[in-house]
Design a protein around this motif. Structure first.
Motif, PDB file in Angstrom:
ATOM      1  N   ARG A  50     -24.230 -17.692 -48.524  1.00  0.00           N
ATOM      2  CA  ARG A  50     -23.571 -16.394 -48.492  1.00  0.00           C
ATOM      3  C   ARG A  50     -24.489 -15.278 -47.999  1.00  0.00           C
ATOM      4  NH1 ARG A  50     -19.032 -16.104 -52.084  1.00  0.00           N
ATOM      5  NH2 ARG A  50     -19.663 -14.025 -52.723  1.00  0.00           N
ATOM      6  N   ASN A  53     -23.777 -14.459 -43.971  1.00  0.00           N
ATOM      7  CA  ASN A  53     -22.748 -13.529 -43.504  1.00  0.00           C
ATOM      8  C   ASN A  53     -22.688 -12.288 -44.404  1.00  0.00           C
ATOM      9  OD1 ASN A  53     -21.522 -14.728 -45.698  1.00  0.00           O
ATOM     10  ND2 ASN A  53     -19.501 -14.818 -44.776  1.00  0.00           N
ATOM     11  N   MET A  55     -22.423 -11.706 -47.578  1.00  0.00           N
ATOM     12  CA  MET A  55     -21.425 -11.557 -48.630  1.00  0.00           C
ATOM     13  C   MET A  55     -22.029 -10.964 -49.902  1.00  0.00           C
ATOM     14  SD  MET A  55     -18.579 -12.233 -47.376  1.00  0.00           S
ATOM     15  CE  MET A  55     -17.296 -12.556 -48.544  1.00  0.00           C
ATOM     16  N   LEU A  58     -21.847  -6.523 -51.258  1.00  0.00           N
ATOM     17  CA  LEU A  58     -21.071  -5.782 -52.255  1.00  0.00           C
ATOM     18  C   LEU A  58     -21.646  -5.940 -53.659  1.00  0.00           C
ATOM     19  CD1 LEU A  58     -17.349  -6.216 -51.178  1.00  0.00           C
ATOM     20  CD2 LEU A  58     -18.798  -4.188 -51.060  1.00  0.00           C
ATOM     21  N   THR A  83     -19.020  -5.954 -39.212  1.00  0.00           N
ATOM     22  CA  THR A  83     -17.748  -6.637 -38.959  1.00  0.00           C
ATOM     23  C   THR A  83     -17.890  -7.624 -37.803  1.00  0.00           C
ATOM     24  OG1 THR A  83     -17.065  -4.772 -37.590  1.00  0.00           O
ATOM     25  CG2 THR A  83     -16.330  -4.778 -39.865  1.00  0.00           C
ATOM     26  N   ARG A  86     -19.697 -10.719 -39.023  1.00  0.00           N
ATOM     27  CA  ARG A  86     -18.857 -11.644 -39.794  1.00  0.00           C
ATOM     28  C   ARG A  86     -17.833 -12.332 -38.915  1.00  0.00           C
ATOM     29  NH1 ARG A  86     -18.323  -7.814 -44.993  1.00  0.00           N
ATOM     30  NH2 ARG A  86     -20.204  -8.477 -46.091  1.00  0.00           N
ATOM     31  N   LYS A  87     -17.558 -11.747 -37.764  1.00  0.00           N
ATOM     32  CA  LYS A  87     -16.697 -12.430 -36.804  1.00  0.00           C
ATOM     33  C   LYS A  87     -17.484 -13.582 -36.174  1.00  0.00           C
ATOM     34  CE  LYS A  87     -13.918 -11.698 -32.730  1.00  0.00           C
ATOM     35  NZ  LYS A  87     -14.290 -11.398 -31.363  1.00  0.00           N
ATOM     36  N   MET A  91     -16.498 -17.908 -42.462  1.00  0.00           N
ATOM     37  CA  MET A  91     -16.771 -18.575 -43.738  1.00  0.00           C
ATOM     38  C   MET A  91     -15.507 -19.183 -44.329  1.00  0.00           C
ATOM     39  SD  MET A  91     -18.964 -17.209 -46.926  1.00  0.00           S
ATOM     40  CE  MET A  91     -19.791 -18.426 -47.922  1.00  0.00           C
ATOM     41  N   PHE A  93     -14.168 -20.850 -47.980  1.00  0.00           N
ATOM     42  CA  PHE A  93     -14.602 -20.795 -49.375  1.00  0.00           C
ATOM     43  C   PHE A  93     -14.202 -22.046 -50.153  1.00  0.00           C
ATOM     44  CE2 PHE A  93     -14.446 -16.534 -47.803  1.00  0.00           C
ATOM     45  CZ  PHE A  93     -15.519 -15.901 -48.397  1.00  0.00           C
ATOM     46  N   ASN A  97      -8.230 -19.568 -49.966  1.00  0.00           N
ATOM     47  CA  ASN A  97      -7.783 -18.216 -50.284  1.00  0.00           C
ATOM     48  C   ASN A  97      -6.913 -17.613 -49.181  1.00  0.00           C
ATOM     49  OD1 ASN A  97      -9.857 -18.014 -48.483  1.00  0.00           O
ATOM     50  ND2 ASN A  97     -11.113 -16.625 -49.674  1.00  0.00           N
ATOM     51  N   PRO A  98      -5.721 -18.218 -48.968  1.00  0.00           N
ATOM     52  CA  PRO A  98      -4.814 -17.621 -47.981  1.00  0.00           C
ATOM     53  C   PRO A  98      -4.379 -16.239 -48.449  1.00  0.00           C
ATOM     54  CG  PRO A  98      -3.654 -19.256 -49.304  1.00  0.00           C
ATOM     55  CD  PRO A  98      -5.104 -19.343 -49.687  1.00  0.00           C
ATOM     56  N   LEU A  99      -4.093 -15.364 -47.499  1.00  0.00           N
ATOM     57  CA  LEU A  99      -3.616 -14.036 -47.858  1.00  0.00           C
ATOM     58  C   LEU A  99      -2.150 -14.136 -48.279  1.00  0.00           C
ATOM     59  CD1 LEU A  99      -5.140 -12.173 -44.801  1.00  0.00           C
ATOM     60  CD2 LEU A  99      -6.072 -12.355 -47.092  1.00  0.00           C
ATOM     61  N   ALA A 110      -6.026 -11.895 -38.746  1.00  0.00           N
ATOM     62  CA  ALA A 110      -7.420 -11.955 -38.293  1.00  0.00           C
ATOM     63  C   ALA A 110      -7.538 -11.417 -36.868  1.00  0.00           C
ATOM     64  CB  ALA A 110      -7.925 -13.399 -38.362  1.00  0.00           C
ATOM     65  N   ILE A 113      -6.992  -7.486 -36.752  1.00  0.00           N
ATOM     66  CA  ILE A 113      -8.158  -6.736 -37.208  1.00  0.00           C
ATOM     67  C   ILE A 113      -9.164  -6.564 -36.070  1.00  0.00           C
ATOM     68  CG2 ILE A 113     -10.252  -7.082 -38.594  1.00  0.00           C
ATOM     69  CD1 ILE A 113      -8.022  -5.782 -40.105  1.00  0.00           C
TER      70      ILE A 113
ATOM     71  N   SER B 161     -11.813 -13.504 -54.746  1.00  0.00           N
ATOM     72  CA  SER B 161     -11.680 -14.425 -53.617  1.00  0.00           C
ATOM     73  C   SER B 161     -10.752 -13.835 -52.560  1.00  0.00           C
ATOM     74  CB  SER B 161     -11.144 -15.768 -54.100  1.00  0.00           C
ATOM     75  OG  SER B 161      -9.876 -15.616 -54.676  1.00  0.00           O
ATOM     76  N   MET B 162      -9.786 -13.017 -53.017  1.00  0.00           N
ATOM     77  CA  MET B 162      -8.867 -12.354 -52.099  1.00  0.00           C
ATOM     78  C   MET B 162      -9.631 -11.360 -51.214  1.00  0.00           C
ATOM     79  SD  MET B 162      -5.708 -13.206 -52.773  1.00  0.00           S
ATOM     80  CE  MET B 162      -5.401 -13.671 -51.121  1.00  0.00           C
ATOM     81  N   ALA B 165     -11.863 -13.150 -48.728  1.00  0.00           N
ATOM     82  CA  ALA B 165     -11.145 -13.768 -47.619  1.00  0.00           C
ATOM     83  C   ALA B 165     -11.129 -12.835 -46.417  1.00  0.00           C
ATOM     84  CB  ALA B 165      -9.719 -14.112 -48.041  1.00  0.00           C
ATOM     85  N   LEU B 167     -12.912  -9.892 -46.036  1.00  0.00           N
ATOM     86  CA  LEU B 167     -14.246  -9.414 -45.662  1.00  0.00           C
ATOM     87  C   LEU B 167     -14.931 -10.427 -44.746  1.00  0.00           C
ATOM     88  CD1 LEU B 167     -15.578  -7.928 -49.023  1.00  0.00           C
ATOM     89  CD2 LEU B 167     -14.895  -6.683 -46.970  1.00  0.00           C
ATOM     90  N   ALA B 168     -14.762 -11.726 -45.076  1.00  0.00           N
ATOM     91  CA  ALA B 168     -15.418 -12.758 -44.279  1.00  0.00           C
ATOM     92  C   ALA B 168     -14.825 -12.859 -42.879  1.00  0.00           C
ATOM     93  CB  ALA B 168     -15.312 -14.108 -44.988  1.00  0.00           C
ATOM     94  N   LEU B 169     -13.614 -12.315 -42.704  1.00  0.00           N
ATOM     95  CA  LEU B 169     -13.017 -12.304 -41.358  1.00  0.00           C
ATOM     96  C   LEU B 169     -13.544 -11.144 -40.528  1.00  0.00           C
ATOM     97  CD1 LEU B 169      -9.266 -13.014 -42.112  1.00  0.00           C
ATOM     98  CD2 LEU B 169     -10.892 -14.536 -41.012  1.00  0.00           C
ATOM     99  N   GLY B 170     -14.331 -10.278 -41.160  1.00  0.00           N
ATOM    100  CA  GLY B 170     -14.847  -9.128 -40.434  1.00  0.00           C
ATOM    101  C   GLY B 170     -14.021  -7.878 -40.666  1.00  0.00           C
ATOM    102  N   GLU B 175     -10.074  -1.751 -44.801  1.00  0.00           N
ATOM    103  CA  GLU B 175      -8.975  -2.613 -44.337  1.00  0.00           C
ATOM    104  C   GLU B 175      -8.598  -3.624 -45.416  1.00  0.00           C
ATOM    105  OE1 GLU B 175      -9.868  -2.585 -39.524  1.00  0.00           O
ATOM    106  OE2 GLU B 175     -10.999  -3.922 -40.829  1.00  0.00           O
TER     107      GLU B 175
END
Lengths: 252, 280
Positions: A50, A53, A55, A58, A83, A86-87, A91, A93, A97-99, A110, A113, B161-162, B165, B167-170, B175
């Protein structure tokens, strides 16, 4: 000939508050290979993963010393756009963790964004789903909520969501630990296929998995990198006794 | 011996629950049995007549609706933004601790103090006069701590984890909050908001000095006018009117309308929560 080092850590130390989690880590991950991080729980594998990227950004009490690089660029340099970084370094997990959106929108989000044109979205989504072996299972209900998929399908969707951005590196944090053996098998197949296009670093607790999918294996213990070599050497001819003991299941 | 204790415990807890429901039941039965006969369509949409001894309560209904709207417009965006800051951005240090303590203490301040504060700040210092705007802002202040607290609770239920998800996409943190955290917490936030507003709609003390009128001729059509409100109208009919006995049925009718209004708001909150549970 070994591929050039895509990701690397130099003299890296990581602290959570007073507690030192990673001690003097020096490692480089070659481009377009699969590297497994193994070691007992709490040895710092996920923490190391972690870090690449960012993580930990925060977590205010996390402090990192040393240098982490991607293509020799400093990952933590203030001018590094987070950003974009991270693109480049995607990553996946431990827990899928789907939105809370539809299957299509999980992937389209994705793209949105990162300001991909709308006209390309459908094709890119289809490609990403095909690339992660999910297309045939979901092509007829892309509007379905992603949370209604099975755990294995959700994880492949998360991989699709990562690869759709064409990252250079994919970090995977025990991506199969919440999945049944059949789903695990599918993900492993997928990783072996992705290997030709991406640099993959994967944390796993599963020794067979590490053997099956990785080119190189790093064994970590109590925050230190104990041994790092090709999969063959680590599993058949490890130099350190600690590594041999762990591999053969004497502890951990 | 153990069995006796068990029975005692059971009786005590169930007994308490029954007593609570009993009080609610008695209040509702009393008000509805005495007030139901005066509540007609006519009563809701007509103006008060003959020194409020006859006619209806439309100015008070409009006043309360307008008041609640102003409270909503003021308190909801501020409250949610504040909760998002506290839960998503604020570092855990003594400043944040101080903010949280302030919010908790705000929730404990008696509502009459809010009334006096509103009088001093909105009516006099900011020169908004005794108006539905001043009263709405005062009620907004009163609602803020509840909205902040319930929103923060709703945000806390969203697993990290939400956030990881996206943040890891950038995604940027903003956002992530806008597209994932707040939408996912929205049912919880709305439930808290609606319950808070239904409470605010029934408050009397904060509007007493800030804009509620004993009687106005016509309807409140603009935010700088005084207004009639259901709770204050009820208070006035039951204690301040010259012929209290004569207007008692009207007072009960007003109580029925007020309770129904609050009850409808609560039902909406239940519905929102139920819909969300169904989806999850």
């Amino acid at each position: 000939m070994e591929n050039h080092a895509k990701l690397a850590a130099h003299d890296m130390n990581l602290f959570f508050g007073e507690k030192q989690i990673l001690k003097n880590i020096n490692i480089d991950f070659p481009e377009k290979e699969v590297t497994s991080l193994i070691g007992p729980s709490g040895c710092g594998k996920s923490t190391l993963l972690r870090s690449f990227n960012r993580m930990h950004d925060l977590t205010p009490e996390a402090k990192i010393q040393g240098k982490l690089t991607i293509d020799d660029q400093d990952i933590y340099h203030p001018s590094q756009p987070l950003t974009q970084l991270r693109k480049r370094i995607g990553m996946v997990f431990q827990k899928p963790n789907p939105l809370p959106k539809s299957i299509f929108d999980n992937l389209a989000y994705a793209l949105k964004i990162h300001k991909y044109p709308k006209s390309e979205m459908e094709d890119l989504v289809e490609n990403a789903l095909k690339e992660s072996y999910l297309w045939d299972e979901v092509k007829d209900d892309l509007k379905k909520p992603a949370t209604k998929l099975s755990g294995g399908q959700q994880q492949r969707l998360c991989i699709a969501r990562t690869v759709i951005l064409r990252p250079e590196v994919i970090l995977m944090d025990e991506p199969c630990s919440a999945l049944d053996p059949i789903s695990t098998h599918k993900i492993e197949d997928l990783i072996l296929k992705l290997r030709s296009d991406y640099t993959i670093v994967i944390v796993t607790h599963n020794m067979q998995q590490a053997q099956r999918i990785s080119d190189k294996v790093a064994f970590m213990y109590l925050g230190e990198l104990i041994e790092y070599d090709t999969t063959d050497v680590i599993f058949n001819n490890a130099k350190k006794e600690l590594t041999r003991n762990y591999i053969s299941g004497h502890f951990g | 011996m153990k069995k006796i204790r068990h029975i005692l415990n059971w009786t005590a807890t169930v007994g308490s629950a029954v007593v609570v429901c009993l009080f609610l039941g008695i209040i509702l039965i009393d008000i509805f049995s005495q007030g139901w006969s005066s509540v007609t369509w006519h009563f809701v949409v007509d103006f008060p007549r003959n020194g409020m001894t006859e006619g209806g309560i439309i100015p008070a209904v409009i006043g309360t609706v307008l008041l609640t709207l102003i409270t909503t417009v003021f308190a909801v965006p501020f409250g949610i933004a504040c909760a998002v800051y506290l839960n998503e951005y604020a570092p855990s240090n003594w400043v944040t601790g101080l903010i949280r303590a302030s919010i908790r203490n705000l929730a404990g301040i008696p509502s009459i103090i809010y009334g006096l504060f509103g009088l001093a700040l909105f009516v006099q210092t900011l020169n908004l006069g005794t108006s539905v705007l001043s009263a709405g802002l005062t009620l907004g202040l009163l609602s803020l701590p509840y909205i902040i607290t319930t929103t923060e609770e709703a945000l806390k239920t969203i697993p990290n984890s939400m956030r990881e998800a996206t943040l890891a996409l950038g995604c940027t943190q903003f956002e992530t909050i806008r597209d994932v955290v707040v939408p996912k917490a929205l049912p919880g936030i709305l439930t808290g908001v609606i319950l808070t507003l239904s409470r605010a709609a029934g408050e009397t003390a904060p509007i007493l000095f800030t804009g509620a009128a004993f009687y106005i001729n016509g309807l409140t059509m603009s935010v700088n006018q005084e207004f009639m409100a259901l709770p204050y109208h009820l208070y006035m009919l039951s204690t301040q009117h010259t012929s209290i006995e004569q207007v008692r049925p009207l007072a009960y009718g007003t109580a029925v309308v007020l309770i129904s209004l609050v009850f409808i708001l609560n039902l909406v909150a239940f519905y929102v929560r139920y819909k969300n549970r169904e989806k999850a």
